[in-house]
Enzyme design. Sequence first.
Site, PDB file in Angstrom:
ATOM      1  CD  GLU B  48      -1.674  -2.388   1.651  1.00  0.00           C
ATOM      2  OE1 GLU B  48      -0.471  -2.612   1.908  1.00  0.00           O
ATOM      3  OE2 GLU B  48      -2.566  -3.245   1.794  1.00  0.00           O
ATOM      4  CG  PHE B 110      -9.799 -10.076  11.356  1.00  0.00           C
ATOM      5  CD1 PHE B 110      -8.556 -10.485  11.820  1.00  0.00           C
ATOM      6  CD2 PHE B 110     -10.040 -10.109   9.991  1.00  0.00           C
ATOM      7  CE1 PHE B 110      -7.578 -10.921  10.936  1.00  0.00           C
ATOM      8  CE2 PHE B 110      -9.066 -10.535   9.103  1.00  0.00           C
ATOM      9  CZ  PHE B 110      -7.826 -10.953   9.576  1.00  0.00           C
ATOM     10  CD  GLN B 111      -7.284  -7.793   7.608  1.00  0.00           C
ATOM     11  OE1 GLN B 111      -8.146  -7.500   6.788  1.00  0.00           O
ATOM     12  NE2 GLN B 111      -6.110  -8.284   7.268  1.00  0.00           N
ATOM     13  CE  LYS B 160     -16.922  -7.169   3.246  1.00  0.00           C
ATOM     14  NZ  LYS B 160     -16.209  -8.403   3.610  1.00  0.00           N
ATOM     15  CG  MET B 459      22.114  12.502   4.240  1.00  0.00           C
ATOM     16  SD  MET B 459      23.289  13.637   3.458  1.00  0.00           S
ATOM     17  CE  MET B 459      22.304  14.291   2.117  1.00  0.00           C
TER      18      MET B 459
END
Lengths: 208, 566
Positions: B48, B110-111, B160, B459
């Site tokens: 993502e 969940f999630q 959802k 760097m």
Amino acid sequence: MTQATTPPQREPNPEQLLSILVRDEPRVLTRITALFGRRGYNIKSLSVGSTEHPGVSRMTIVVSGDRGVVEQAIRQLEKLHDVVRIIDHSLEKYVDRELVLVKVAITPENRVEVRQIAEDFRSRIVDVGRHALTFEVTGDEGKLTAFIEQMRPFGILETMRTGRIALTRGSNADIPGHVYHGETQALKPAVQIEQPREERAREVPNLF
Amino acid sequence: MNGAKALWATLASHGISTVFGYPGGAIMPVYDALTYYPEVRHVLARHEQGAAHAAEGWAKATGEIGVCMATSGPGATNLVTGLADAMLDSVPLLAITGNVASHLMGTDAFQEADITGITLPITKHNYVVRDVQDLPRIVAEAIRIARSGRPGPVLVDIPKDIQLAPYHGEIPAPHARPEIPAPSQDAVDRALELIRAAQRPVIMVGGGSLDAAAEVTALARAWDIPVITTLMGLGAFPSSDPLWLGMPGMHGSVAANRAISEADVLIGIGLRFDDRVTGRVNGFAPKASIIHVELDAAEIGKIIRTHVPVRGDAKVAAQMLMQGAQPLDRPEWKAQLEEWKSRTQMPEHWGAGYAVKAVVDRLGPDDILSSDVGQHQMLAAQLARFEKPRRWINSGGLGTMGFGFPAAIGAGMAEPGVRSVVIAGDGGFQMTAQELATLKMYDVRNVKICIINNSFLGMVRQWQEMFHGKRYSEVWLGDSNPDFIKLADAYGVPGYRASSAEELPAAIDAWLADPNSALLEVVVPHEHAVFPMVPAGAALYEMLETEPARTPGPDMAEVAEEARNA
């Protein structure tokens, strides 16, 4: 001749009073307080309530910090989508009030004296107990502080202050446009507020 | 029509042609509805974060909104870096996330993650859709907010059940772009007064003036005032113009930093005086009156005291500042600037700078150059020459390693007709290297990846060398780097390698001539520092123009041995 140097006086951090009209939506309070918190500006008091416009809530915030801090806070607040209007009370006369509940320990000996002091402050007794009286006092910050100091010798058991609330003096129509850092037209219910923020934005005053 | 279809219909009605995303459980109705909307292309990233940076690359190249999409919980949190990046670089970005069903929200389902809570400080605004009838209106409003004023990321979180609920309303048409307020004539008059009296004026332009490049260029030429372009503003003024002084700040040019330090009037247009630009704030432009042209009122006076705030559109402001313009006759100032410009040193010896220069010298004015974050980024910013805006894509504000490659894919997909070149380091490239699969899957042919491989986090190594007694702590990658050519090959992307100045030209030729997207690894010496440099906490006039004489560093094996014995 050398000039005696005086040590720099530490000024008490000044307080700034802001009213913020916001859309009444979840997480608005978090957005506002997070904005102050992230920049390390301390909110001294915060009161929130509904307004005469459905969907619009009003917050009164007391921030400690100098003008620069508050100017930056206002400009950051202005960018929040949920903020409808910001009123900077330092720019105009205002009335402000705070309410405090004070529970004072009493004995049969001092009962009359305590009630007399409360009367002098036009305080109301809202609860009477065997060993304690609870007073309600409304007023500006100075009055409340004085009341609490007067009661302290008797033994304060608990206090709760609401935080300050403020309104600009006069009718809204009398308020010059510069008081508002947001739109100047009459408020509409939040759902109808469709103007993009850019149209509400105004030329900022020169700070320096 | 359900909420999911209403979402795609709204995106389509807003002219959104491409969405970068990754499906998951809580956004499956949206991915199901996608099959009914062939007019919108969905690009499947491999992470993502890659989707978010690709959307940013799209937005930075085109100036139009980029869109990314993810599922709830881990999908949504993987967008966070991209959102923070877009926030700091003012990139118009719309992020759509699925969430668990409304009745599960807040139950640690969940999630589930509180993504609106998480992204509160790193989005311009965000929404949870609680009623499907609000969904298209909210999406339209989110697009408007992302694009208007000072652009930024907006997140819309859709549970959802809302995606599945029936929607009965209309699909909203795009909001008209709000007029950006013009600055007040009063402010412009005060600015003009300063400019006319200026002995040593300089113009400094940032990322907020990219869309006002023509006006800014005309303004500078009309008054004959030299121009400095910040890291984000590169391309807002043509590098070929003799008035161009380069980039300011920590790794800025000698001419730019000296000019800021000596200027008596500094006209800042569309910038926010980032600390990497200003150096020590009380040493920034100490002799100058500051005119600050800026749309975002919160930026005016935030960092640098502003003498004349000009609030409004950079385009209009630049035009208004042309009133009565005539070339200022300031021969001494010009001579001084020429002397400073002559101190620019080009890398002549083999090393990272030499390699970066060889690559950027081969680019044309239409090519898009992206960079990742690190030494190669500063070298590219110093050495590349930009004639046009929106040809330079990099993570300026957040400094996101892993940004460059997916951003180059997004930019390359937005403009398939031009070359989209990315310069990355061996460290940063590995943060999003899996997007090689995205290149392959969509047969993107115009993305050219160049890895400057010095086997170090360069760097950080430079800072450890200068400020931490050469204790090279956890910056050595050489033992564990993959064979980048084989890695590319595993994804079906052709690879080329050069390890010396002699090999480089032929390798670049072959890499650019390859009809497909291709990877070029340039193996350079381990130790190379970027100069000029303003040390952290120093003022711009305290810059180190060239690298101090290098004393031999500790042997890596000894360092490791000492660490083990400690």
